[in-house]
Design a protein around this motif. Structure first.
Motif, short mmCIF file in Angstrom:
data_model
loop_
_atom_site.label_atom_id
_atom_site.label_comp_id
_atom_site.label_asym_id
_atom_site.label_seq_id
_atom_site.Cartn_x
_atom_site.Cartn_y
_atom_site.Cartn_z
N LEU A 1 -15.66 -3.18 -1.82
CA LEU A 1 -15.45 -4.31 -0.90
C LEU A 1 -16.56 -4.28 0.14
O LEU A 1 -16.57 -3.45 1.04
CB LEU A 1 -14.07 -4.19 -0.25
CG LEU A 1 -13.57 -5.34 0.62
CD1 LEU A 1 -13.75 -6.68 -0.06
CD2 LEU A 1 -12.09 -5.12 0.92
N TYR B 1 -15.59 -8.73 -3.36
CA TYR B 1 -14.57 -7.77 -3.78
C TYR B 1 -14.73 -7.50 -5.27
O TYR B 1 -14.50 -8.38 -6.10
CB TYR B 1 -13.19 -8.36 -3.48
CG TYR B 1 -12.05 -7.37 -3.41
CD1 TYR B 1 -12.24 -6.01 -3.64
CD2 TYR B 1 -10.77 -7.80 -3.11
CE1 TYR B 1 -11.19 -5.11 -3.57
CE2 TYR B 1 -9.72 -6.91 -3.02
CZ TYR B 1 -9.93 -5.57 -3.25
OH TYR B 1 -8.88 -4.69 -3.17
N PRO C 1 -14.76 3.54 0.29
CA PRO C 1 -15.41 4.71 -0.31
C PRO C 1 -15.91 4.45 -1.72
O PRO C 1 -16.69 5.24 -2.25
CB PRO C 1 -14.29 5.77 -0.31
CG PRO C 1 -13.03 5.01 -0.21
CD PRO C 1 -13.32 3.75 0.52
N ALA C 2 -15.51 3.35 -2.33
CA ALA C 2 -15.95 3.03 -3.69
C ALA C 2 -16.97 1.89 -3.70
O ALA C 2 -17.37 1.43 -4.78
CB ALA C 2 -14.75 2.65 -4.54
S1 SF4 Z 1 -11.27 -1.98 -1.61
FE1 SF4 Z 1 -9.97 -0.66 -2.89
S2 SF4 Z 1 -11.07 1.29 -3.06
FE2 SF4 Z 1 -11.99 0.14 -1.36
S3 SF4 Z 1 -10.93 0.89 0.46
FE3 SF4 Z 1 -9.84 -0.96 -0.22
S4 SF4 Z 1 -8.19 -0.20 -1.58
FE4 SF4 Z 1 -9.68 1.49 -1.30
#
Ligand code: SF4
Ligand code: SF4
Length: 214
Positions: A159, A164, A155-156
């Motif tokens: 990744l 990453y 959601p951010a």
């Molecule tokens: S990369 Fe970080 S923010 Fe994105 S889904 Fe995985 S834990 Fe959540």
């Protein structure tokens, strides 16, 4: 001793053989033999391991301490040498995983394992003498994964196919919307179809997330 027999010994401690390979000249510091990678045997690993003494003594890093004690004892039983992905010296577990033929670079740039999926948690490795017979490597799961949900699940957008973005991930985890990742684990890991056949209970995911996002 065969790899199947070693897997049976490991299973008694709720560990699974997650891959193995024959060491060669580039492993001079280790010596020649078969390096066996170990990780949680699922389902049921978290229920088992949290009942062990390391989880009741209020000392930090119980999972690493349990891994060290258990895999050291198993190595002694096998006449081998244990190695760990924590502490020093730093061991090249990602390289070892790739050499095992059971882990690959996923479209989201993380390692993906043929049974454990994304964020595979190697707990240690044991080098045993001799070249054990090894099964042929399985196919890379991503080749038959049509929708590749790992590429769009974060959601951010931390990744993605571009890799990453750790600062973006940590920043999101500080927000109200990041609570689901903190309590249930990374949404990218959960989106991978392999997570369904190698489930982690929420408490296990929350433990790893708390270690990651200190
Ligand atoms: S990369 Fe970080 S923010 Fe994105 S889904 Fe995985 S834990 Fe959540
Ligand atoms: S979601 Fe599909 S493409 Fe992505 S790591 Fe999992 S199996 Fe591979």
């Amino acid at each position: 001793m065969t790899l199947v027999q070693i897997a049976d010994f490991a299973r008694a401690d709720h560990l699974a053989v997650l891959g193995a390979f024959h060491t060669d000249a580039e492993d001079a510091a280790l010596g020649l033999g078969t390096l066996i990678l170990l990780g949680p045997d699922e389902p049921g690993f978290w229920h088992y391991v949290t009942a062990q003494t390391e989880f009741t003594d209020s000392t930090p890093n119980p999972l690493d301490r349990w891994s060290h004690r258990t895999i050291t004892a198993l190595a002694r039983r096998l006449g081998g040498t244990p190695y760990f992905p924590f502490g020093t010296p730093v061991r090249p577990f990602i390289t070892w995983a790739l050499r095992s033929g059971r882990a690959w670079v996923s479209p989201a740039q993380l390692l993906v394992h043929d049974t454990a999926g994304l964020f595979v948690s190697y707990r240690g490795a044991i080098l045993v003498p001799g070249e054990l017979d090894l099964p042929p490597p399985p196919p890379k799961p991503c080749e038959s994964c049509a929708t590749k949900p790992c590429l769009t699940a974060c959601p951010a957008d931390a990744l993605t196919a571009n890799g990453y973005d750790l600062p973006a991930c940590h920043a999101f985890l500080e927000t109200k919307d990041g609570k689901t990742c903190m309590t249930q684990g990374c949404a990218v890991r959960r989106a991978c179809p392999l997570a369904r056949t190698y489930p982690r209970v929420d408490a296990q995911s929350a433990y790893h997330m708390a270690q990651f996002h200190k």
